[in-house]
Enzyme design. Structure first.
Site, PDB file in Angstrom:
ATOM      1  N   THR C 103       0.863  -1.178   0.000  1.00 14.25           N
ATOM      2  CA  THR C 103       0.000   0.000   0.000  1.00 14.25           C
ATOM      3  C   THR C 103       0.897   1.224   0.000  1.00 14.25           C
ATOM      4  O   THR C 103       1.486   1.580   1.012  1.00 14.25           O
ATOM      5  CB  THR C 103      -0.899   0.009   1.253  1.00 14.25           C
ATOM      6  N   LYS C 179      -6.715   1.243  -3.721  1.00  9.42           N
ATOM      7  CA  LYS C 179      -6.409   0.603  -2.436  1.00  9.42           C
ATOM      8  C   LYS C 179      -6.568   1.598  -1.280  1.00  9.42           C
ATOM      9  O   LYS C 179      -7.164   1.290  -0.242  1.00  9.42           O
ATOM     10  CB  LYS C 179      -4.976   0.050  -2.476  1.00  9.42           C
ATOM     11  N   LYS C 247      -1.303   5.671   8.752  1.00 13.11           N
ATOM     12  CA  LYS C 247      -0.574   5.940   7.511  1.00 13.11           C
ATOM     13  C   LYS C 247      -1.538   5.959   6.332  1.00 13.11           C
ATOM     14  O   LYS C 247      -1.488   6.842   5.470  1.00 13.11           O
ATOM     15  CB  LYS C 247       0.489   4.851   7.278  1.00 13.11           C
TER      16      LYS C 247
END
Lengths: 300, 300, 300, 300
Positions: C103, C179, C247
């Protein structure tokens, strides 16, 4: 005359934008020797008439200076000017200091402090509050942070450019944290006016008179001036561009993140800035943030 | 003396809380004949010494009055006092007026206007900005709305209780909209300090000095006073209780809803008020809203 | 047997964490030749038993590969592994491709695409949805973006690791945008449970039964699983650590910023993550975000 | 046949809107005797053909009933139908019960419970999850709360209208709290799609394919259906009108307020509903909330 003789210093000044020109002029008025640098030289001309010398690079502005001041747009501009080719760091003498007046991230302030220290150079963060007319009229508030020795030594410099100096701490980044927090408070004021005005306009209540009442209630020129810009929808030309206001809100969010302190109004401001940017307002005054509230109420 | 003779009126006054007592005293000082009523009679005693008469009910306070002023906690208290048993509406003369100084919802103001009109009675909304000491010292801002005739006729009354009168429109609820919007701006200021102080405390930057800088920057006694309450964490006794601040934020959200104007900062305030109430702060000063920001940053 | 012979490839695999191990094993099961690298070699042992070779560096894992897959923590880890000393880019053959399953930010994906292209190497972003057990059981969703040629050529690789492949576009960063957006939707679900559960607990309504009802209503294993973690307050050990969830919310806000699209729920998530981090939850499961809502309601 | 004979009841049914008609039909199918009432009689005709009797007032629908069900728009409609002229409460027998299937405030549920109890009548809150087709096909989830005796006695009624019954507690308002919380979760899902889709559209990423991926990831028909409405911008005619969605978010905020539990996503939803209402969307499907996100990103 004695006072001036005692405190007169060789000073470099880099960055002669709307703010920098007034600050540089006040340093000359206080009797300092000034060597100025600006990327576009034209802006230096009027200062030459006031007695300044002109340098061909930041390095040249710094080489004989006891202190070199920088008043630039953002982190990147300052780091290039200091550490790039012909940068300030390449010539600044040991014991001399770089005084940064720009609104910088605390991370950038830490890098500047550390890099200058490695070279035996001093560093002070000294961001200022005030618009260009305050810079011209020596009405700025100067927030300074750095080692006590340096702050004491350069006190006459701060006094020359502002009406009040506040020493906030010995770590330079602390002054930047204060400046960022202060701009957060002004941006919130703008947003609050935007929301309240939109509601009152929808209710067909006289929002210009509401602004007068609020000005009376708060007794603050900041409320008076920003409220008036929004009432008059006078956003162009910008006194302080919306894209710079956006930058400062992002700096506030970075600061909040570093110290794990939520700042939900800043989050909300960020989303309204994105709305404003999506609608092409980057070059308008940051007071135009109020247009986002008006749009949401179907007033535009 | 002439001036006083010309403008002296028979005035009823209901609600002798912290705000009402000062306002009533200033009406006496301006030479008006005053008949006061308070649910707990003890609070009327000092006004008797100042020359007021005491009534046994709102109805009695209103019966010979050209105007009856009410300064009460909320919509419900005003509606009971006006339309309940022995209420003002039962005795107020045709042509006389009810002047409500409370912070009411716009819906309540509309009901009062409509019900008084059915009875041939006048109605003016005249909410005030200012804390108890401002009420005592005739420093209130008085926001008035109602028919031009009534507002002109009772101008000496507004002048007697405040330092400045603002006539915002001919619909009484408009004054309430302005008062609600003004309190929204003060609550936002409190929240902003709460967030900024929490962040600076986490960063170990001197937030008390930051408060001084902000006071200087904004030049506003409102910033000075609220900031100081938060810096000193002096929330008890309350000048204005948090549960009343919560009520005013809900009034702002109701107003926003009526006119389909989003007010996202008020939404955020509401959530922080709920956090404060969940933590038992309802009787603390509304400046204690700042404790919610401190808790989120794990400072408490 | 025919199918495997036709599609068997030499594949490098870097990053044998909880996710990577299952993915690597499924590549072996599909008949591919696998050379694996992990910073701590111990994690490679079980894959050796399954038939993999072990490399001493990313460069070695890549040197004979038609494709090298990376499954690493963040932008920085990937960039070091690819462009650092003994990095993938130094040995990957012309015509071979780097397939990143991590990711990543869209900025990082663009840098990878551009740098690989300069070297004549292919690049595909192929992030996956699913927890470690889905990786082990070939149940991942694989989101791929890159040039049509490459995506077609490596289709058997995606098929080997997931139950479904989605080709979202020809620009690699587009898969990362998907994503990031998907994780934003899961994080919102967690937050929503946190808020609703806190309210119901305060109301003394059975929130565990509410969770069953919601599971029935939405018919989604994602709702079932995350809701259960929160009802049971089972946050340790983390399936996906809160600091990684944070994050991903930051990546969503960056993406929103790049395209000037406000994402107010992500802003709100960010503030709740900061609250969680201020309270020491970085290593707990990201479902523990719900604790922030509980604290605000004075439940903790 | 035995089963039906044993459990067949005399049931009144008030409110034959899109939901009510299907529910009434399923009561007939289950073998109950049904007397229906609707303000506009035309909607009762088809139920007559299915075997229902028609009443001329709520009172008449209730007078011989063991239970009378109401499926109406909001608090006000229910209170009028129950306590107004010719209302249910005037004829409902001692020991019989009112079963309210509407989405009501918890305050209204408490008033209903208390007023019915004074009259010796039972009361159950039994709100349902599902759209009109689920009502028609006996696929509703029925959330019930009330005294154990009543809930047990009327279990066959709940079974007749839904595919699953959940008994959440003995206080009727608890079922309403669950229904309100569930609608909060669906509204959040809509908002999340609105934000993510707006961002991906700005980024020129295929948001329709993103929707397919999310549908696969969550495995939820709710995600599938609402996402599709938004992708197709199919908001008219409304399956569930935006103004009703707004009502439910306000109910959630009221609930949050009563129990001092902040619900920041609901606050955000409320502001987006106001934006939607300001732009004239009250009669569109509540999925059109997504248009507010699109507008903020300058997509409309």
């Amino acid at each position: 005359m004695d006072r001036i003789l005692l405190t007169s210093m060789n000073i470099g000044f880099v960055g002669l934008g709307n703010m920098g020109r007034g600050m540089a002029r006040n340093l000359l008025r206080a009797g300092h020797q000034l060597t100025v640098y600006n990327r576009t030289r034209a802006k230096a001309e009027e200062l030459i008439r006031d007695g300044a010398s002109v340098a061909e690079s930041p390095a040249e502005a710094a080489q004989n200076a006891e202190a070199v001041l920088t008043m630039l747009a953002d982190d990147q501009a300052v780091e290039e000017t200091v550490f790039g080719e012909n940068g300030i760091a390449s010539t600044l003498k040991q014991g001399a200091a770089h005084i940064s007046n720009s609104t910088l991230s605390v991370g950038c302030a830490r890098r500047l402090a550390s890099e200058h220290q490695k070279r035996g150079q001093g560093y002070i963060s000294a961001p200022v509050f005030g618009r260009p007319d305050a810079a011209e009229n020596k009405k700025l508030l100067v927030i300074v942070a750095g080692s006590d020795d340096l702050v004491t030594k350069f006190h006459p410099v701060f006094e020359a450019i502002g009406r009040q100096t506040y020493a906030i701490g010995t770590e330079p980044w602390q002054a930047n944290a204060v400046k960022i927090s202060g701009n957060f408070m002004i941006a919130t004021l703008i947003e609050t006016f935007g929301e309240a005005f939109a509601m009152l306009r929808k209710a067909q209540v006289n929002h210009a008179l509401f602004h007068e009442i609020i000005t009376d209630l708060f007794g603050s020129p900041v409320y008076k001036n920003y409220g008036k810009l929004i009432v008059d929808e006078q956003f162009d030309p910008a006194g302080f561009a919306l894209k710079l206001g956006f930058k400062d809100t992002r700096l506030a969010l970075e600061l909040a993140q570093e110290f794990n302190a939520p700042l939900p109004i800043a989050s909300l401001l960020r989303d309204h800035y994105l709305d404003a940017l999506a609608h092409g307002q980057e070059k308008l005054d940051w007071a135009s943030l109020a247009k986002a509230s008006a749009r949401k109420a179907a007033l535009e």
